[in-house]
Design a protein around this motif. Structure first.
Motif, PDB file in Angstrom:
ATOM      1  N   SER A   1       0.834  -1.209   0.000  1.00 18.03           N
ATOM      2  CA  SER A   1       0.000   0.000   0.000  1.00 18.03           C
ATOM      3  C   SER A   1       0.865   1.254   0.000  1.00 18.03           C
ATOM      4  CB  SER A   1      -0.913   0.017   1.226  1.00 18.03           C
ATOM      5  OG  SER A   1      -1.671  -1.150   1.287  1.00 18.03           O
ATOM      6  N   GLU A   2       1.916   1.216   0.797  1.00 21.07           N
ATOM      7  CA  GLU A   2       2.783   2.393   0.880  1.00 21.07           C
ATOM      8  C   GLU A   2       3.533   2.636  -0.427  1.00 21.07           C
ATOM      9  OE1 GLU A   2       4.283   2.929   4.700  1.00 21.07           O
ATOM     10  OE2 GLU A   2       6.009   4.118   4.037  1.00 21.07           O
ATOM     11  N   VAL A   3       3.983   1.552  -1.061  1.00 24.25           N
ATOM     12  CA  VAL A   3       4.655   1.676  -2.360  1.00 24.25           C
ATOM     13  C   VAL A   3       3.704   2.327  -3.374  1.00 24.25           C
ATOM     14  CG1 VAL A   3       5.548   0.328  -4.325  1.00 24.25           C
ATOM     15  CG2 VAL A   3       6.298  -0.211  -1.997  1.00 24.25           C
ATOM     16  N   ALA A   4       2.445   1.914  -3.351  1.00 25.09           N
ATOM     17  CA  ALA A   4       1.457   2.480  -4.270  1.00 25.09           C
ATOM     18  C   ALA A   4       1.240   3.966  -3.985  1.00 25.09           C
ATOM     19  CB  ALA A   4       0.140   1.711  -4.165  1.00 25.09           C
TER      20      ALA A   4
ATOM     21  N   SER B   1       5.967  -7.926  -7.402  1.00 24.04           N
ATOM     22  CA  SER B   1       6.425  -6.609  -7.874  1.00 24.04           C
ATOM     23  C   SER B   1       6.668  -6.576  -9.388  1.00 24.04           C
ATOM     24  CB  SER B   1       7.696  -6.199  -7.142  1.00 24.04           C
ATOM     25  OG  SER B   1       8.775  -7.019  -7.558  1.00 24.04           O
ATOM     26  N   VAL B   2       7.029  -7.734  -9.967  1.00 18.57           N
ATOM     27  CA  VAL B   2       7.325  -7.820 -11.392  1.00 18.57           C
ATOM     28  C   VAL B   2       6.116  -7.394 -12.239  1.00 18.57           C
ATOM     29  CG1 VAL B   2       7.896  -9.498 -13.221  1.00 18.57           C
ATOM     30  CG2 VAL B   2       9.088  -9.587 -11.013  1.00 18.57           C
TER      31      VAL B   2
ATOM     32  N   TYR C   1      11.652   0.035  -8.810  1.00 17.70           N
ATOM     33  CA  TYR C   1      12.409  -0.825  -7.903  1.00 17.70           C
ATOM     34  C   TYR C   1      12.862  -0.045  -6.674  1.00 17.70           C
ATOM     35  CZ  TYR C   1      15.883  -4.032  -6.036  1.00 17.70           C
ATOM     36  OH  TYR C   1      16.594  -4.855  -5.197  1.00 17.70           O
ATOM     37  N   SER C   2      13.296   1.206  -6.903  1.00 14.64           N
ATOM     38  CA  SER C   2      13.860   1.953  -5.773  1.00 14.64           C
ATOM     39  C   SER C   2      12.790   2.278  -4.725  1.00 14.64           C
ATOM     40  CB  SER C   2      14.542   3.234  -6.262  1.00 14.64           C
ATOM     41  OG  SER C   2      13.598   4.072  -6.881  1.00 14.64           O
ATOM     42  N   ILE C   3      11.539   2.494  -5.155  1.00 17.07           N
ATOM     43  CA  ILE C   3      10.478   2.751  -4.162  1.00 17.07           C
ATOM     44  C   ILE C   3      10.214   1.494  -3.333  1.00 17.07           C
ATOM     45  CG2 ILE C   3       8.005   3.283  -3.862  1.00 17.07           C
ATOM     46  CD1 ILE C   3       8.228   5.278  -6.134  1.00 17.07           C
TER      47      ILE C   3
ATOM     48  N   ILE D   1      -6.188  -5.157  -0.972  1.00 16.90           N
ATOM     49  CA  ILE D   1      -5.460  -3.931  -1.322  1.00 16.90           C
ATOM     50  C   ILE D   1      -5.968  -3.485  -2.684  1.00 16.90           C
ATOM     51  CG2 ILE D   1      -3.218  -2.829  -1.666  1.00 16.90           C
ATOM     52  CD1 ILE D   1      -3.015  -6.173  -0.159  1.00 16.90           C
ATOM     53  N   ARG D   2      -6.419  -2.239  -2.758  1.00 17.72           N
ATOM     54  CA  ARG D   2      -6.965  -1.706  -4.004  1.00 17.72           C
ATOM     55  C   ARG D   2      -6.193  -0.463  -4.403  1.00 17.72           C
ATOM     56  NH1 ARG D   2     -12.720  -0.750  -4.690  1.00 17.72           N
ATOM     57  NH2 ARG D   2     -12.241  -1.585  -6.752  1.00 17.72           N
ATOM     58  N   ILE D   3      -5.652  -0.479  -5.608  1.00 17.30           N
ATOM     59  CA  ILE D   3      -4.782   0.596  -6.078  1.00 17.30           C
ATOM     60  C   ILE D   3      -5.347   1.154  -7.370  1.00 17.30           C
ATOM     61  CG2 ILE D   3      -2.440   1.143  -6.892  1.00 17.30           C
ATOM     62  CD1 ILE D   3      -1.623  -1.492  -5.235  1.00 17.30           C
TER      63      ILE D   3
END
Lengths: 193, 581
Positions: free
Chosen positions: A23-26, A153-154, A160-162, A52-54
């Motif tokens: 969620s935080e990455v999004a 993540s792929v 990638y850095s986030i 989780i909904r983005i």
């Protein structure tokens, strides 16, 4: 764009942390995000599910039936409880680690191996991996969540850095390099299956 | 700064931004994290109270002293706090006073599914209902402003889905608020009939004024889109409706009580078909119908949670229902933790086939098979008083076959009253306090018996034995719950007495005190006869291998409580050592 991720498993497997990280990455990637999980008794070995909904704008914090893009099963049979969420495009990421329910350990019910086989076939795309074994090969069983996030993540449009920074911020300090190792290992599973 | 917060974290942040001075609460899912998060705000005095009634009264005192005060509780907690609530509506407040009540539609971890909106109507107080975390924070700040403007407590209602969902929140600076002083005004604060009669008139007038206020308050929102389809809704339901009908018109109620009738009527003239969608009771529906408004109400379930899928099923006739074809999977019910020492006393009770009046908390899990050692569970504290009722109803006979079990925190919540009552009225039941040194089920909060406050300071540690002596109990026994044999002996002795008995089993919860965890154990298969006695403990770490007819222990789950060692008749279980063969 709307991406619905359903993370399922057993209390104590790190699902809440993994869904927090995603969620935080999004959020850091400038998306709207909502997540919901039912916990409370999860520490006591109960089934845990996190939605989780983005997207550009998210309303409901829970995923509708037939609307999951990804089901991430932290335990081998747990995804079977949520088949109403899948459609003909849903991808399954399956950690083949087995945690027996009490009814199985007490000999009252059998672990549903044939249903698992049948269930996997209902997904157009499924990746299976033993995250526990991979975690042990890295040297810490607690990096399972990072391995699973790496595999996921792929398929998501986040840099990638986030991912890397968020994982480092959220896991215990002395385990951050191990978790990044796990994350990279997870990426290999889905990049080069 | 924008961050992701759960509804409960956002309420805590709101308390900070609203410059709240005092918060007093009793833990209860799904409300616990609000007060727990206040640990991170040094400017706010926050405490765990012994129960919700006390908590609301503490907040009322802080309000009387001129400061902003808050209390947070689960829905059933408001039943306990209902007594001060009803009369605080009459006295009114000095500093702003807000009560956050968290309902649990779907009963994820509750004993009933009551709809707390009725309390707003019952107490004639305003109630706000946020629909996401940002609103949770902002509505709380506004609730304090309304509380001070109308000099009354304000209720905020949350639900499990709101409290435990994370969404975006914009953090703001703390508000500068006027610091008030203690109010010396007995006519306002002393509710003798002469004063209360005058106050009741004010309460009715205030309610009218609140209704006028909400007619124009910006917090209630009209979203005009479609001219044909519209909805009236509040809270998390708003998000569900938006999800299914993004183009519909919506009258979004921030205040579910009192309702802005004129504005809703206006909305009804602008949109052709307007439906009310709500969760649990038809609260808005009844209110609007009583006002003579013609609104449509879809056929919907009263029981359980609302969801976008249920809304789709109601309105979209051709909706494809996707059912899970695997409906007979082995369940994962919550269970007493592997290594919970108090499993020992349940095993002993189960063996003696005693009747058990139970209570709220982890120990309700003793109800589950194979222990089957709870026969009633109603509300906090009921175990002791119900055991007394059984005692009196059977002229003391059934007390020989019955016990009451209650946890440490639950005992201090409202169990203590039942015990005083039983002593006073010459009861002869047997009460067991299962003292695990924490409020475990809600996530390990401190309580008066742990000697630590919410903010982590050390304080007086309540002593159950001394307390029981002071209450007048003569038969007080303590026992290590892992000593099954001794538990059985004591249970036999104490239930046989024609006097009231108290048994205290003291052993810390594994999560409250990690030092109780010791080395895992394993089962030697050449000694195991497959008798399954150890399985009767219901420990999640012990499993049975049908092909081999042997039991085994999962060493990653075992915490070394040694209960199974004590029940095994073949000395097959011992401390785990790595095998070198």
């Amino acid at each position: 764009m709307m991406t619905n991720v359903l993370m399922v498993g057993v209390g104590g497997q790190g699902i809440i942390l993994a869904s927090d990280i995603l969620s935080e990455v999004a959020l850091l990637s400038n998306y709207d995000v909502k997540k919901n999980e039912i916990h409370g008794m999860s520490q006591r070995g109960g089934a845990v599910v996190s939605h989780i909904r983005i997207g550009n704008k998210v309303y409901a914090p829970i995923i509708s039936e037939g609307a999951a893009d990804f089901i991430i099963s932290f335990e081998k049979m747990e995804f079977l409880r949520y088949m109403e969420y899948i459609n003909n495009r849903t991808m399954l990421l399956l950690n083949t680690q087995v945690i027996y329910p009490l009814s199985v350990t007490s000999g009252k019910a059998a672990y549903p191996n044939s249903l698992i086989e049948d269930g996997i076939k209902r997904f157009t795309k499924a990746y299976q991996f033993d995250a526990l074994e991979l975690a042990l090969s890295i040297g810490n069983p607690r990096v399972i969540s990072s391995i699973i996030l790496g595999a996921l993540s792929v398929f998501l449009p986040f840099s990638y850095s986030i991912w890397e920074n968020t994982i480092i911020n959220r896991v215990p300090k002395n385990t951050s390099s191990l978790n990044i190792k796990g994350f990279n290992k997870g990426r290999e599973i889905t990049k080069n299956p | 700064m924008i961050t992701l917060l759960s509804g409960n974290e956002a309420f805590a942040r709101g308390a900070y931004e609203a410059n709240v001075k005092v918060v007093s609460s009793y833990p209860g899912t799904p409300s616990t994290e609000i007060t727990e998060n206040l640990r991170n705000y040094p400017l706010i005095y926050a405490e765990w109270a012994v129960n919700e009634k006390v908590a609301l009264e503490v907040a009322a005192g802080a309000s009387l002293a001129g400061k902003r005060a808050m209390t947070c509780m689960k829905h059933v907690g408001l039943n306990v706090a209902a007594d001060p609530l009803m009369t605080l509506s009459y006295t009114g407040v000095n500093g702003g006073l807000v009560i956050i009540v968290c309902d649990d539609p779907g009963m994820h971890s509750s004993q009933n599914e009551q709809d707390s909106r009725h309390y707003a109507m019952f107490s004639k107080l305003p109630m706000l209902e946020p629909s996401d975390s940002m609103e949770a924070k902002e509505f709380l700040i506004q609730a304090f402003e309304i509380s001070e403007k109308f000099e009354c407590p304000v209720l905020i209602r949350s639900t499990t889905r709101l409290s435990h969902s994370k969404s975006k929140v914009e953090l703001k600076e703390q508000k500068i608020t006027k610091e008030g002083n203690i109010e010396i005004n007995p006519d306002k604060w002393v509710m003798v009939p002469a004063n209360a009669k005058k106050k009741h008139i004010i309460v009715e007038e205030r309610l009218k004024q609140l209704q006028i206020f909400f007619e124009t308050a910006e917090i209630n929102k009209t979203e005009l889109n479609s001219k044909n389809l519209g909805f009236i809704c509040s809270g998390i339901i708003y998000q569900y409706v938006k999800e299914v009908f993004p183009d519909a018109s919506i009258f979004k109620l921030a205040a579910v009580y009192p309702l802005p009738i004129k504005r809703i009527n206006e909305f009804l003239t602008k949109v052709k078909d307007v439906y009310i969608i709500e969760e649990l009771d038809p609260f808005l529906e009844r209110e609007l119908r009583a006002e003579g408004l013609t609104v449509r109400t879809p056929k919907r379930p009263i029981c359980g949670e609302m969801s976008p899928d249920i809304i789709k099923n109601i309105f979209l006739k051709n909706k494809k229902t996707t059912k899970n074809i695997y409906n007979d999977l082995p369940a994962r019910p919550p269970n007493l933790c592997a290594g919970c020492a108090h499993r020992g006393i349940f095993y002993a009770i189960s063996k003696l086939k005693l009747f058990v009046t139970g209570d709220i908390g982890c120990y309700t899990l003793g109800y589950l098979s194979p222990l089957n050692a709870i026969h009633s569970c109603i509300c906090m504290g009921a175990s002791i008083s119900m055991a007394h009722g059984i005692d009196k109803a059977t002229d003391g006979n059934y007390s020989k076959k019955a016990v009451a079990v209650i946890g440490d925190s639950t005992f201090l919540h409202t169990g203590i009253n039942g015990l005083i009552n039983a002593v006073y009225n010459k009861g002869c039941s047997t009460v067991i306090i299962l003292d695990n040194r924490t409020t475990a089920m809600t996530g390990h909060q401190d309580n008066p018996a742990t000697g630590i406050t919410l903010k982590g300071e050390s304080t007086y540690k309540l002593n159950f034995i001394e307390l029981a002596k002071a209450l007048g109990l003569k038969n007080i026994t303590t026992v290590d719950p892992t000593d099954v044999e001794k538990c059985i002996t004591i249970l036999k002795e104490e239930t046989n007495k024609d006097e009231l008995s108290l048994i205290i089993t003291t052993k810390a919860c594994l999560y409250a005190d990690k030092s109780v965890i010791s080395n895992p154990h394993s089962i030697e298969w050449d000694k195991c006869t497959g008798c399954k006695l150890c399985l009767k403990l219901g420990c999640p770490a012990i499993s049975f291998n049908i092909e081999e007819n042997k039991a085994s222990i999962d060493i990653t789950l075992c915490t070394g409580c040694t209960l199974c060692v004590k029940v095994c008749k073949f000395s097959a279980i011992s401390e785990y050592t790595t095998n070198d063969d």
